[in-house]
Enzyme design. Structure first.
Site, short mmCIF file in Angstrom:
data_model
loop_
_atom_site.label_atom_id
_atom_site.label_comp_id
_atom_site.label_asym_id
_atom_site.label_seq_id
_atom_site.Cartn_x
_atom_site.Cartn_y
_atom_site.Cartn_z
N LYS A 112 7.04 1.64 -3.07
CA LYS A 112 5.68 1.20 -3.09
C LYS A 112 6.00 1.08 -1.00
O LYS A 112 6.14 0.14 -0.88
CB LYS A 112 4.37 0.38 -3.16
CG LYS A 112 3.00 0.54 -2.78
CD LYS A 112 1.79 -0.32 -4.05
CE LYS A 112 0.96 -0.35 -3.65
NZ LYS A 112 -0.19 -0.83 -4.16
N HIS A 114 3.06 1.55 0.77
CA HIS A 114 1.86 1.30 1.70
C HIS A 114 1.25 -0.26 0.43
O HIS A 114 1.69 -0.12 -0.60
CB HIS A 114 0.56 2.58 1.30
CG HIS A 114 0.72 2.73 -0.15
ND1 HIS A 114 1.83 3.31 -1.00
CD2 HIS A 114 -0.48 2.00 -0.82
CE1 HIS A 114 0.83 3.80 -2.29
NE2 HIS A 114 -0.25 2.39 -1.87
#
Length: 237
Positions: A112, A114
């Site tokens: 991921k 963000h």
């Protein structure tokens, strides 16, 4: 519990697995080309009741294996995707039934970029003693990948608990259990060596437990096929 007697959680797990078709006896061609007298598909064990049984079985195995260690384990790691529910539910049972509050963590298939970011989710594993939960190891590739992720984050893998150990040597359908008098290595042997000194690979169930299950039910034909298969491909302890 005597070695010739199933623990209550093992018996319950086998009964439920057979009831939903996750455990079958007959003739099944494996990826290795071997014709197995049984087939186990943990993915079919997907109801709340069965997951409760599985989590209790993992928890009992963890307590009996690691509770006597000079330093207890800290984190359960469940490789995505099947291992996520196993780690979460087993951590819950350890807290509610065994008074052991462990953290749990798992990985994302895609990193991921963000929010909190990163590859791992859950409690931090850095500096922690970690046990990985798996269903059935074939070549051990997934477990090695999980070990690599934990180590990359600074954790120490002290064990692997798998749901079923087929207790087989490696190789294909024509492999003998010995080559030039030497024992052929199994996946468990290879993974324990990869983990390093002091780490253990244990299981909730072994092939021998399936045989005992059949013996208790008087299923002599299936039991004989299991004995023949084990004699040809079984790991020698």
């Amino acid at each position: 519990m005597p070695s010739n007697q199933l623990a209550p959680y093992q018996k319950e797990l086998l009964e439920q697995a057979e009831a939903v078709g996750a455990l079958k006896f007959g003739e099944f061609v494996l990826k290795s080309g071997r014709i197995s007298p049984y087939f186990f598909n943990a993915g079919l064990m997907s109801t709340g009741a069965i997951l409760n049984t599985i989590a209790n079985a993992y928890a009992s195995t963890i307590v009996s294996t690691f509770s006597s260690s000079p330093r207890p384990i800290d984190v359960l790691f469940g490789p995505a995707y099947k291992g996520i529910s196993l780690a979460a539910c087993t951590a819950l049972v350890l807290a509610s039934s065994h008074a052991q509050s462990l953290g749990f963590a798992y990985d994302r298939k895609e990193v991921k970029d963000h929010g909190e970011g990163g590859r791992l989710v859950g409690v931090p594993v850095s500096g922690q003693r970690v046990v990985i939960l798996d269903d059935v190891m074939t070549a051990g590739t997934a477990v090695r990948g999980a070990v690599g992720m934990v180590r990359a984050e600074g954790g120490k893998v002290v064990g692997v608990v798998q749901l079923l150990d087929r207790e087989e040597v490696g190789g294909g359908k024509d492999v003998d259990v010995r080559v030039d008098g030497e024992k052929v290595r199994s996946t468990v042997d290879d993974v324990e060596e990869f983990l390093g000194e002091g780490a253990r690979v244990v299981s909730v169930l072994k092939m021998r437990d399936l045989m005992l299950y059949l013996e208790e039910r008087g299923k002599t034909e299936d039991l004989e096929k299991m004995r023949e298969y084990r004699a040809r491909y079984g790991r020698r302890d």
